[in-house]
Design a protein around this motif. Structure first.
Motif, PDB file in Angstrom:
ATOM      1  N   GLY A   1      43.683  64.208  52.298  1.00 25.31           N
ATOM      2  CA  GLY A   1      42.889  63.209  52.997  1.00 25.31           C
ATOM      3  C   GLY A   1      41.421  63.543  52.965  1.00 25.31           C
ATOM      4  N   GLU A   2      40.811  63.677  54.160  1.00 23.51           N
ATOM      5  CA  GLU A   2      39.382  64.024  54.243  1.00 23.51           C
ATOM      6  C   GLU A   2      39.197  65.503  54.554  1.00 23.51           C
ATOM      7  N   GLU A   3      40.214  66.318  54.284  1.00 23.36           N
ATOM      8  CA  GLU A   3      40.178  67.754  54.571  1.00 23.36           C
ATOM      9  C   GLU A   3      40.038  68.546  53.274  1.00 23.36           C
ATOM     10  N   PHE A   4      39.151  69.549  53.316  1.00 22.33           N
ATOM     11  CA  PHE A   4      38.864  70.361  52.132  1.00 22.33           C
ATOM     12  C   PHE A   4      38.963  71.832  52.492  1.00 22.33           C
ATOM     13  N   LEU A   5      39.265  72.640  51.472  1.00 18.49           N
ATOM     14  CA  LEU A   5      39.332  74.092  51.645  1.00 18.49           C
ATOM     15  C   LEU A   5      38.311  74.733  50.714  1.00 18.49           C
ATOM     16  N   LEU A   6      37.498  75.599  51.274  1.00 18.27           N
ATOM     17  CA  LEU A   6      36.474  76.297  50.486  1.00 18.27           C
ATOM     18  C   LEU A   6      36.764  77.791  50.533  1.00 18.27           C
ATOM     19  N   LEU A   7      36.932  78.407  49.358  1.00 22.28           N
ATOM     20  CA  LEU A   7      37.183  79.847  49.257  1.00 22.28           C
ATOM     21  C   LEU A   7      35.875  80.557  48.956  1.00 22.28           C
ATOM     22  N   LEU A   8      35.591  81.619  49.719  1.00 29.69           N
ATOM     23  CA  LEU A   8      34.326  82.341  49.581  1.00 29.69           C
ATOM     24  C   LEU A   8      34.620  83.827  49.359  1.00 29.69           C
ATOM     25  N   PRO A   9      34.815  84.254  48.106  1.00 23.36           N
ATOM     26  CA  PRO A   9      35.109  85.664  47.835  1.00 23.36           C
ATOM     27  C   PRO A   9      33.894  86.559  48.101  1.00 23.36           C
ATOM     28  N   LYS A  10      34.173  87.833  48.404  1.00 24.34           N
ATOM     29  CA  LYS A  10      33.134  88.838  48.662  1.00 24.34           C
ATOM     30  C   LYS A  10      32.186  88.391  49.768  1.00 24.34           C
ATOM     31  N   THR A  11      32.737  87.724  50.781  1.00 29.22           N
ATOM     32  CA  THR A  11      31.912  87.168  51.857  1.00 29.22           C
ATOM     33  C   THR A  11      32.597  87.421  53.202  1.00 29.22           C
ATOM     34  N   ASP A  12      31.835  87.975  54.188  1.00 32.65           N
ATOM     35  CA  ASP A  12      32.404  88.151  55.518  1.00 32.65           C
ATOM     36  C   ASP A  12      32.230  86.874  56.324  1.00 32.65           C
ATOM     37  N   ALA A  13      32.830  86.830  57.512  1.00 37.63           N
ATOM     38  CA  ALA A  13      32.853  85.606  58.310  1.00 37.63           C
ATOM     39  C   ALA A  13      31.462  85.164  58.747  1.00 37.63           C
ATOM     40  N   GLN A  14      30.630  86.107  59.170  1.00 36.24           N
ATOM     41  CA  GLN A  14      29.294  85.742  59.655  1.00 36.24           C
ATOM     42  C   GLN A  14      28.420  85.193  58.526  1.00 36.24           C
TER      43      GLN A  14
END
Length: 435
Positions: free
Chosen positions: A342-355
């Motif tokens: 739908g209008e939901e997306f997933l973004l993967l961010l390797p080598k990246t912490d939460a902040q």
């Protein structure tokens, strides 16, 4: 000595010849004149014939650039023999053997081409009664390219159709096995040579391979190649191999298109959920193996239902593509954006912490809010909410990370939307020293 033959005599020979005769402009390939047999073979009138060129009539001359290469060879050698196919007015093709020579006419060089329609050659039909003649015809006229390799000498016969397939002129392609080996794509060469060696040594019954082959223009086409040893010496060693080469580029393109459709969302071009799971698993496995931080972000467009209800689903599609374009231009090359549903997306961010990920997503959120989409001639601003979860702090596995990010997204939505929140579900690992 004065010639006893009049101009009318030569005209009678020209028109009465049983083979087609064409007068051709070397530069443009335009037909300047032709005899009666020329236009009859093509199903044309004389006036129609003079509106054509070699490029439009000869199926194996692809364009003007190709013609100019042939023309240069003719001018260099003063003569040229070409096996090709002429196009009849009804759309059918018939095989021809064309002999071309150069003459000067009123101070200008022109080509005289004599084209013999092989379908009408009685002597050739007579030769078909023998097995060797039928084989020769098959080698020259078959739709697929055929090759015949003499292993002892290293010589390879490449059929005219094989040369046409690879955009070579009839006199080109050195008849050696090295010509073929050098044309193999570097990523396919080792595999293909191993397969043919396995057949020559008797480890497999027949040689068959699909691979990429470089043509005369430096481009690669996909081919299916099949061959079999047809002669051996007294010790059983292979001495001759024959085979067939078929252009499968179109089927490969279709195969790739179907694969793309199976793994990508048709609207946005992003990885779909099924393919996204596979990619996610690989990315997480990489982070686990090399002990690297890894963050995922679940994104949901705010009040998207109102866009569909007010402007229609087509407008909703436009808004989704607008959003994907904005994010795709802003994320890093190492990041992966996929449509989750739908209008939901997933973004993967390797080598990246939460902040660090939160700062990036906040910037993307501001960019989206400042970049309205045009719907029904009006500018429409929209926002999104996002939830973040990181490896190893929030979970060590894929499902755990998705659940944590989903909880954070729910919190962002419940807190008023247009927010980016990090999951509050931290494992004991987060309390320890991270990587």
């Amino acid at each position: 000595m004065t010639s006893v033959f009049s101009e009318g005599f030569y005209k009678a020979i020209f028109d009465g010849c049983s083979d087609a005769i064409y007068v051709i402009d070397p530069q443009s390939s335009r037909i300047l004149d032709g005899n009666t047999r020329a236009w009859q073979d093509l199903g044309l009138s004389r006036e129609q014939l003079l509106q054509h060129s070699v490029v439009s009539l000869q199926n194996d001359v692809e364009n003007l650039e190709h013609w100019q290469q042939i023309s240069a060879q003719i001018l260099l050698n003063d003569s040229f023999t070409f096996i090709g196919r002429h196009c009849h007015q009804n759309g059918a093709f018939f095989p021809v053997e064309v002999y071309t020579s150069v003459i000067e006419l009123d101070g200008q060089k022109v080509f005289i081409s004599i084209a013999r329609n092989l379908d009408l050659t009685l002597s050739q039909r007579e030769e078909f009664r023998t097995r060797d003649a039928r084989l020769t015809y098959a080698l020259n006229e078959a739709v697929d390219g055929l090759w015949d390799w003499n292993i002892a000498s290293g010589e390879v016969f490449f059929s005219p159709q094989l040369k046409r397939m690879l955009k070579y002129l009839p006199h080109e392609m050195e008849p050696s096995v090295e010509t073929w080996v050098e044309s193999l794509h570097e990523n396919d060469r080792e595999r293909v040579l191993r397969l043919i060696d396995d057949h020559l040594s008797g480890r497999i019954a027949a040689y068959e391979a699909e691979y990429r082959l470089r043509n005369r223009m430096g481009e690669y086409i996909w081919v299916r190649d099949r061959g079999r040893v047809c002669e051996r010496d007294e010790q059983g060693k292979s001495t001759r191999v024959v085979g067939m080469l078929h252009d499968i580029s179109q089927s490969k393109k279709l195969e790739e298109k179907l694969r793309q459709q199976a793994s990508h969302d048709h609207l946005t071009g992003l990885l779909n959920r099924r393919a996204g799971y596979i990619h996610f698993k690989k990315q997480l496995s990489y982070a686990q193996r090399y002990e690297q931080q890894f963050t995922l972000c679940l994104i949901d467009l705010d009040h998207f239902k109102s866009i569909n209800d007010t402007h229609g689903h087509l407008a909703g599609d436009i808004a989704l593509k607008h959003f994907v374009s904005l994010l795709s231009d802003s994320v890093r090359q190492s990041d992966t954006l996929m449509r989750w549903g739908g209008e939901e997306f997933l973004l993967l961010l390797p080598k990246t912490d939460a902040q660090s990920a939160k700062l990036l997503i906040e910037q993307l959120k501001d960019k989206v809010q400042a970049s309205p989409v045009s719907l029904d001639g009006r500018e429409y601003s929209y926002t999104f909410s996002a939830g973040l979860a990181s490896f190893p702090g929030h979970s060590m596995d894929m499902d755990g990370l998705i659940n944590s990010a989903d909880d954070a997204l729910y919190s962002a939505k419940a807190s008023g939307r247009n927010l980016v929140m990090i999951s509050y579900n931290c494992s004991d690992i987060e309390q320890a020293e991270l990587f």
